[in-house]
Scaffold this active site. Structure first.
Site, mmCIF file in Angstrom:
data_model
loop_
_atom_site.group_PDB
_atom_site.id
_atom_site.type_symbol
_atom_site.label_atom_id
_atom_site.label_comp_id
_atom_site.label_asym_id
_atom_site.label_seq_id
_atom_site.Cartn_x
_atom_site.Cartn_y
_atom_site.Cartn_z
ATOM 1 N N GLY A 40 23.704 15.661 -4.397
ATOM 2 C CA GLY A 40 24.512 16.454 -3.468
ATOM 3 C C GLY A 40 24.410 16.088 -2.005
ATOM 4 C CD GLU A 95 18.563 20.308 -1.948
ATOM 5 O OE1 GLU A 95 19.743 19.874 -1.973
ATOM 6 O OE2 GLU A 95 17.978 20.676 -2.970
ATOM 7 C CG ASP A 96 23.566 19.813 -1.952
ATOM 8 O OD1 ASP A 96 22.454 20.388 -2.089
ATOM 9 O OD2 ASP A 96 24.344 19.636 -2.910
ATOM 10 C CG ASP A 99 23.010 28.969 -4.528
ATOM 11 O OD1 ASP A 99 23.604 29.818 -3.865
ATOM 12 O OD2 ASP A 99 23.142 28.882 -5.765
ATOM 13 N N GLY A 101 17.224 28.894 -3.465
ATOM 14 C CA GLY A 101 15.988 28.430 -2.830
ATOM 15 C C GLY A 101 14.997 27.836 -3.810
ATOM 16 C CG ASP A 155 28.465 18.510 -8.414
ATOM 17 O OD1 ASP A 155 27.503 18.945 -7.752
ATOM 18 O OD2 ASP A 155 28.516 18.591 -9.664
ATOM 19 N NE ARG A 161 28.251 14.371 -7.244
ATOM 20 C CZ ARG A 161 27.334 15.336 -7.328
ATOM 21 N NH1 ARG A 161 26.943 15.963 -6.247
ATOM 22 N NH2 ARG A 161 26.796 15.650 -8.497
HETATM 23 P P1 IMP Z 1 19.177 26.309 -5.473
HETATM 24 O O1 IMP Z 1 18.017 25.758 -6.234
HETATM 25 O O2 IMP Z 1 19.774 27.489 -6.189
HETATM 26 O O3 IMP Z 1 18.814 26.634 -4.026
HETATM 27 O O4 IMP Z 1 20.333 25.230 -5.397
HETATM 28 C C1 IMP Z 1 20.140 23.997 -5.966
HETATM 29 C C2 IMP Z 1 21.336 23.104 -6.011
HETATM 30 O O5 IMP Z 1 22.440 23.779 -6.581
HETATM 31 C C3 IMP Z 1 21.850 22.584 -4.691
HETATM 32 O O6 IMP Z 1 21.109 21.503 -4.197
HETATM 33 C C4 IMP Z 1 23.244 22.166 -5.109
HETATM 34 O O7 IMP Z 1 23.218 20.876 -5.694
HETATM 35 C C5 IMP Z 1 23.626 23.194 -6.149
HETATM 36 N N1 IMP Z 1 24.495 24.232 -5.562
HETATM 37 C C6 IMP Z 1 24.179 25.474 -5.159
HETATM 38 N N2 IMP Z 1 25.229 26.120 -4.646
HETATM 39 C C7 IMP Z 1 26.257 25.252 -4.695
HETATM 40 C C8 IMP Z 1 27.650 25.319 -4.267
HETATM 41 O O8 IMP Z 1 28.170 26.307 -3.718
HETATM 42 N N3 IMP Z 1 28.376 24.194 -4.506
HETATM 43 C C9 IMP Z 1 27.871 23.064 -5.089
HETATM 44 N N4 IMP Z 1 26.590 22.954 -5.486
HETATM 45 C C10 IMP Z 1 25.799 24.046 -5.290
HETATM 46 MG MG MG Z 2 24.685 19.690 -7.306
#
Ligand code: IMP
Ligand code: MG
Length: 174
Positions: A40, A95-96, A99, A101, A155, A161
């Site tokens: 991402g 990180e992209d 969300d 965390g 994505d 992407r």
């Molecule tokens: P987390 O572990 O929930 O903080 O998020 C992990 C990963 O989920 C991020 O690095 C993204 O690759 C993917 N992700 C979370 N939210 C989104 C979104 O809104 N669009 C696309 N990818 C997301």
């Molecule tokens: Mg992703």
């Protein structure tokens, strides 16, 4: 699926330049290792490193925390590790989006055990409404609402992407 623009390319570019300036100031006289989390963050990281005026090494980590849908599995797995040790180095994890965390907090704990001189987090986006584990983001691009975002590296089912801007699905109903 209909897409609605959220943040345009020139706004992204200005914000990325500001983050690059901030990093350049904060690390004056030091070398850094930038660690993009694949896939991402690859476009954000590619733009960011070109705005950093320091000696920069780049090494990649790949993780899996999502299936091909919109919900986190809650399980984080490193699918491809760094190619060099980071012991004694100044590391910025890129990180992209933060969300829930879960991904960043898992990676932070994992990288800390390798004893870097310092470890900071840069993220293009933060979605605070979804926080399950709170993490400090040292360099943040934009805070966003609880909507699913694609483009500029992010994505949905491995697609979108390549959009040069950030967008949301117009019919997002999560
Ligand atoms: P987390 O572990 O929930 O903080 O998020 C992990 C990963 O989920 C991020 O690095 C993204 O690759 C993917 N992700 C979370 N939210 C989104 C979104 O809104 N669009 C696309 N990818 C997301
Ligand atoms: Mg992703």
């Amino acid at each position: 699926m209909p897409l609605e623009p959220l943040i345009d390319a020139s706004t992204i570019s200005a914000r990325v330049a500001a983050l690059g300036d901030e990093i350049t100031r904060d690390y004056q006289g030091r070398d850094i290792v930038v660690v993009p989390v694949l896939k991402g963050s690859y476009i954000f990281a590619a733009d960011l490193v070109r705005r950093i005026d320091l000696n920069v090494e780049v090494d990649f980590l790949a993780v899996r925390s999502y299936g091909d849908g919109k919900e986190s599995s809650g399980v984080v797995q490193i699918t491809s590790d760094l190619s060099h040790p980071i012991e004694g180095k100044h590391v910025i994890l890129v990180e992209d989006i933060v969300d829930t965390g879960l991904t960043v907090s898992y990676l932070r704990q994992n990288l800390i055990t390798r004893q870097p001189a310092s470890l900071k987090i840069a993220s293009l986006l933060h979605k605070p409404a979804r926080t399950r584990v709170s993490v400090n983001i040292d360099y943040l691009g934009f805070t966003v609402e609880d909507v699913f975002i694609v483009g500029y590296g992010l994505d949905y089912g491995q697609k979108f992407r390549n959009l040069p801007y950030l967008a949301v699905f117009a019919d997002d109903s999560r």
